[in-house]
Scaffold this motif. Structure first.
Motif, PDB file in Angstrom:
ATOM      1  N   SER A   8     -14.482 115.922 -13.698  1.00  0.00           N
ATOM      2  CA  SER A   8     -13.932 116.968 -14.539  1.00  0.00           C
ATOM      3  C   SER A   8     -12.452 116.715 -14.755  1.00  0.00           C
ATOM      4  O   SER A   8     -11.726 116.364 -13.841  1.00  0.00           O
ATOM      5  CB  SER A   8     -14.198 118.341 -13.922  1.00  0.00           C
ATOM      6  N   ARG A  10      -8.975 118.280 -16.727  1.00  0.00           N
ATOM      7  CA  ARG A  10      -8.455 119.483 -17.369  1.00  0.00           C
ATOM      8  C   ARG A  10      -7.100 119.211 -18.000  1.00  0.00           C
ATOM      9  O   ARG A  10      -6.185 118.727 -17.340  1.00  0.00           O
ATOM     10  CB  ARG A  10      -8.313 120.606 -16.336  1.00  0.00           C
ATOM     11  N   ASN A  11      -7.001 119.520 -19.267  1.00  0.00           N
ATOM     12  CA  ASN A  11      -5.722 119.495 -19.989  1.00  0.00           C
ATOM     13  C   ASN A  11      -4.902 118.229 -19.792  1.00  0.00           C
ATOM     14  O   ASN A  11      -3.718 118.291 -19.486  1.00  0.00           O
ATOM     15  CB  ASN A  11      -4.862 120.687 -19.560  1.00  0.00           C
ATOM     16  N   SER A  26      -9.871 118.017 -22.172  1.00  0.00           N
ATOM     17  CA  SER A  26     -10.651 118.491 -21.035  1.00  0.00           C
ATOM     18  C   SER A  26     -12.074 117.983 -21.186  1.00  0.00           C
ATOM     19  O   SER A  26     -12.654 118.073 -22.261  1.00  0.00           O
ATOM     20  CB  SER A  26     -10.652 120.017 -20.983  1.00  0.00           C
ATOM     21  N   GLN A  28     -16.001 117.377 -19.032  1.00  0.00           N
ATOM     22  CA  GLN A  28     -16.830 117.559 -17.845  1.00  0.00           C
ATOM     23  C   GLN A  28     -18.068 116.694 -17.965  1.00  0.00           C
ATOM     24  O   GLN A  28     -18.619 116.547 -19.043  1.00  0.00           O
ATOM     25  CB  GLN A  28     -17.244 119.014 -17.702  1.00  0.00           C
ATOM     26  N   GLY A  61      -1.911 117.566 -16.253  1.00  0.00           N
ATOM     27  CA  GLY A  61      -3.363 117.693 -16.224  1.00  0.00           C
ATOM     28  C   GLY A  61      -3.917 117.232 -14.896  1.00  0.00           C
ATOM     29  O   GLY A  61      -3.212 116.636 -14.082  1.00  0.00           O
TER      30      GLY A  61
END
Lengths: 310, 247
Positions: A8, A10-11, A26, A28, A61
């Motif tokens: 995962s 994120r940002n 982002s 997943q 991130g």
């Protein structure tokens, strides 16, 4: 039941000087999933993959791989990744076996488990007969296979492949795709490509990337229907005038592809093919072949990236 | 991990024909120097024997040979260090190391040790040649040991410097030339320095090697080499880490 998340992000952002080349990505990835990363040249696919594998550090991130933070526990996180960069990282003067053994040791495979891992990786990539050969003497396709074998030898949870089928012949491409599909059942695979057919064939999910951003993500089947217009191509040996075709119920447009072939688009709710066949039988148009238009990813891709650019 | 990289580095050296060629040529040159020295020693030996506290075979054959080896190392080490990182970067194999669960310092240390092991082989072959003298005359083993240690430390220092320069570029040749220029500059500085010029003497590796060559084991020299090696290894690690930041 949903499979556990293996990767995962994120940002993620990454700047090159003042220019942002990756903007707030982002992602997943779940176990047993093949995700295709699609985009033009220079859209930031390779950079994203470098960020995810820790060869580049994001400006901001967070990346978690199998629960390990890539920035805080790089060794444990990276042990769960297998990475094939755009150019396979091959030592040309080494033998295939030596090279793969080196790769296995580098990724922390226990000494006793190396022979088994070596055999399995070679068997999966069709390299059984190439073990004693020197990598520099292999053909491009075989080198690419060695590159893939290097990425999967330690049986990683996340496999990241940057344009794995570039430069291969059609049979090899088919083999590699089958392999990726097989790997995708037990691992998570992230795959970048600009071949749309590849995504259609093997990916469960697609993310489209442009100018360093993810602009669209969906399952690949749903995406094929994106912006899809119902229609068909029909062959009429005794061709009528175009106006007669346009007059049929539900037809939105009709164009002649050749003297006897016509492409007809209709609205999704009316059953125009049936209506056409009925009229054709009645007026003696000699209908011969009727092929529904298939939605394809290419149209969807072009449409999406153009929307974004506009 | 470190040993895996060191082992691979060591083995890859022997995959190249040029390595064998160099080893052979080096052995020939060393043997030639050795015999020339030995010959000169035998000619003056009778006169030397009349002196009180005359220099023995170790001092007049081994020590000069070792200082020749030190000079040869200066030209030899850049040839080997140039490939360490620059070539991996050029062939894009560095990515594999960077993406694997290995830290930058482990990569640097692994490569350093791998090459050092190879240089140790050269030094050992030279020392074996000198030990042959024991057949005809008693040897000063202490002096021999300090020479070997000095040579090893010098080789390690040169390797660390070369490794750093290799980490700076993508072109192995650029790395080799700049390493050679640096080593040559340091050597010239040592040659040209007046005896009173303590600063120049303090920073050049060759002047510190001098005391090992004379049979002196001084802690300052050992500390100097340890500092020299660790500084350049740290710089190389830093450079490799910057690779991840600046791409």
């Amino acid at each position: 039941m949903t499979a556990p998340i293996t990767l995962s992000a994120r940002n993620l952002t990454r700047r090159h000087g003042r220019r942002e080349i990756i903007r707030g990505i982002s992602l997943q990835l779940r176990r047993g999933e093949v995700l295709g990363l699609l985009g033009h040249n220079g859209a930031g696919k390779s950079t994203t993959m470098q960020l995810l594998t820790g060869t580049l550090i994001p400006d901001s991130g967070q990346i978690e791989i199998c629960g390990f933070d890539l920035a805080r526990q790089p060794a444990r996180a990276k042990a769960c990744i297998g990475y094939l960069p755009e150019t396979p990282p091959l030592y040309r003067d080494m033998r295939v076996d030596d090279y793969l053994t080196f790769a296995a040791k580098l990724h922390g495979v226990a000494r006793s488990a190396i022979p088994a891992a070596l055999t399995q990786a070679k068997q999966r990539c069709g390299l059984q007969d190439a073990g004693r050969k020197i990598i520099g003497t292999l053909s491009k396709g075989y080198q690419q296979r060695v590159g893939i074998a290097q990425a999967i030898i330690h049986n990683p949870d996340v496999i990241i492949l940057d344009e794995p089928t570039v430069g291969l012949d059609p049979t090899q491409i088919r083999d590699i795709r089958a392999l990726i599909r097989e790997l995708g059942n037990a691992h998570s695979v992230l795959l970048s490509t600009h071949l749309l057919g590849e995504v259609e064939n093997i990916c469960d999910r697609v993310e489209i990337m442009q100018h360093g951003q993810l602009i669209y993500g969906d399952t690949s089947i749903r995406m094929q229907r994106f912006g899809h217009q119902s229609g068909f191509v029909v062959t009429l040996l005794a061709a009528p005038a175009l106006d007669e075709l346009r007059a049929l119920s539900g037809v939105e447009s009709a164009e002649a592809l050749s003297a006897t072939r016509f492409k007809i688009l209709h609205d999704a709710n009316s059953n125009t093919p049936a209506a056409l066949l009925a009229v054709a039988a009645e007026r003696g148009w000699q209908a011969q072949q009727l092929t529904p238009l298939q939605g394809n990813l290419e149209d969807a891709f072009v449409q999406l990236t153009q929307n974004e650019a506009a | 991990m470190i040993l895996t990289i060191a082992h691979k580095e060591f083995r890859s050296l022997f995959a190249m024909p040029s390595t064998w060629l160099l080893l052979g040529a080096l052995q020939f040159v060393l043997a030639w120097f050795f015999f020339a020295r030995l010959d000169a020693f035998l000619q003056v030996q009778t006169q030397l024997a009349q002196l009180a506290n005359a220099p023995g075979a170790t001092q007049s054959v081994a020590a000069p040979l070792v200082s020749t080896v030190a000079l040869i190392l200066m030209m030899l080490v850049p040839v080997f260090t140039m490939r360490l990182i620059a070539e991996e970067r050029r062939n894009q194999t560095l990515v594999m190391l960077m993406a694997s669960p290995v830290c930058s310092w482990q990569i640097v240390l692994g490569k350093f040790l791998g090459l050092l092991l190879f240089l140790l082989l050269i030094i050992a072959s030279c020392m074996l040649m000198l030990l042959v003298l024991a057949l005809g005359t008693p040897l000063d083993l202490g002096l021999l040991f300090s020479n070997a240690l000095g040579l090893l430390l010098l080789a390690a220092a040169y390797t660390a410097l070369g490794l750093y320069f290799s980490a700076l570029t993508t072109q192995p040749i650029v790395a080799a030339v700049s390493t050679l220029a640096m080593l040559f500059g340091l050597w010239l500085a040592d040659m040209g320095a007046a005896d009173s010029d303590m600063l120049l003497r303090a920073i050049t590796p060759t002047s510190h090697f001098q005391s090992f060559n004379e049979g002196l084991l001084r802690s300052t020299d050992i500390i100097y080499f340890a500092l020299f090696i660790s500084i350049f290894l740290l710089l190389a690690t830093r450079r490799l880490h910057n690779n991840r930041i600046y791409g």
